[in-house]
Design a protein around this motif. Structure first.
Motif, PDB file in Angstrom:
ATOM      1  N   ASN A 288      -4.127   6.853  -4.537  1.00 40.93           N
ATOM      2  CA  ASN A 288      -4.373   6.197  -3.245  1.00 40.93           C
ATOM      3  C   ASN A 288      -4.102   7.102  -2.050  1.00 40.93           C
TER       4      ASN A 288
ATOM      5  N   ASP B  44       0.799  -1.223   0.000  1.00 40.54           N
ATOM      6  CA  ASP B  44       0.000   0.000   0.000  1.00 40.54           C
ATOM      7  C   ASP B  44       0.833   1.275   0.000  1.00 40.54           C
TER       8      ASP B  44
ATOM      9  N   ASN C 170      -6.996   7.392   0.441  1.00 38.69           N
ATOM     10  CA  ASN C 170      -7.591   6.193   1.038  1.00 38.69           C
ATOM     11  C   ASN C 170      -7.647   6.348   2.557  1.00 38.69           C
TER      12      ASN C 170
END
Length: 319
Positions: free
Chosen positions: A254, A97, A257
């Motif tokens: 991302n 991630d 997120n």
């Protein structure tokens, strides 16, 4: 996590009484499971955040942050890397991630050279770049032809050369700045040999080089203290502190997120700032993003004002 309840297999030829008991037990167990499911905080099901990190200080800081992040419903899974390439590749590919090991100039340089799409999700700390002793213990001891070891990646080599220039050892061409290489050295009165090495290898040359110029994390790995061992280092109010802030990097798209936002929030918390200051002896310094802090304060004030206005309107309607 809610575990499945397993009930005993029915006996052949059981009595009606046994059947009623079994039904009651099943109902009770189902009710208990449902109660647990309803009572469990939603955050507990948020999931896991995977982060690629250098062992020191990044993985250590993440380890300290893990319990705080768990309180927000996120489990932290950290994988350590000792190079500066793979952590970016595994994030760009989606295998992980985020990563925590690099500063913005290196991130931008990597994107340009490798064609990756990584972005800064939040600045966490900076590590003063330092000149450390090798076979010589001071700049004054340097002699003609001595060797100074520096990192060879684009941005860190430039940073090392700029620090050598700041301390009068070389002079770089005008405008070399953050792209400086050994080819930009215009003056070198002692004919010093600048030995270019992969960043992780520089600290291993203290027996061969007169001096070594180290990234903060590799200085820590080598057992150096900025305050006690560095011959010279970047000051805390320098432009370098802002330029070379270490960030949480993610694949573009991302950065907003929920898990990433929670991770950055925890890493910028007072608890983690205190941990950094108490643990790393000045080799790692929390980054204070004044612009971001001001924006957060303004948003908090706006939210409070909106809440007060809503309460006042509710009271008026009730009257």
């Amino acid at each position: 996590m809610i575990k499945n309840h397993i009930f005993p297999t029915e006996k052949v030829g059981k009595t009606k009484k046994e059947d009623n008991i079994m039904k009651k037990l099943t109902a009770v167990a189902f009710a208990a499971t449902l109660t647990l499911a309803l009572a469990a905080p939603a955050a507990a099901e948020e999931g896991t955040i995977t982060v690629a990190a250098s062992p020191t200080p990044h993985a250590q800081i993440l380890e300290a942050a893990a319990p705080l992040l768990e309180e927000k419903g996120w489990k932290l899974d950290v994988v350590e890397f000792t190079d500066y390439v793979q952590p970016n590749l595994v994030v760009d590919s989606g295998e992980m991630d985020a990563n925590y090991f690099q500063h913005i100039p290196y991130l931008e340089s990597f994107n340009e050279e490798q064609g990756t799409s990584l972005v800064n999700a939040g600045g966490i700390h900076y590590e003063p770049f330092g000149i450390y002793p090798g076979t010589k213990s001071s700049i004054e001891e340097l002699e003609e032809g001595d060797v100074i070891a520096v990192p060879n990646d684009t941005t860190n080599e430039a940073r090392a050369l700029l620090l050598l220039q700041d301390n009068g050892l070389i002079k770089l061409a005008d405008g070399a700045g953050l792209t400086a290489t050994v080819n930009d050295i215009e003056e070198n009165s002692l004919n010093l040999e600048i030995l270019e090495l992969e960043a992780a290898q520089v600290s291993k040359y203290t027996a061969e080089a007169a001096l070594v110029v180290l990234n903060g994390n590799y200085a820590l790995d080598a057992g150096f203290s900025v305050g006690k061992d560095a011959i010279a280092y970047e000051s805390s109010d320098s432009e370098a502190a802002k330029t070379y802030v270490n960030v949480i990097a993610v694949k573009e798209g991302n950065e907003n997120n929920e898990g990433i936002k929670a991770l950055v929030e925890v890493l910028k918390s007072d608890e983690i700032k205190d941990y950094i200051n108490e643990t790393f002896d000045g080799a790692v310094i929390p980054f204070e993003d004044e612009a971001a802090d001001a924006a957060e304060d303004a948003q908090a004030a706006a939210d409070e004002a909106a809440s007060e206005a809503a309460e006042a309107e509710t009271e008026t309607e009730a009257e």
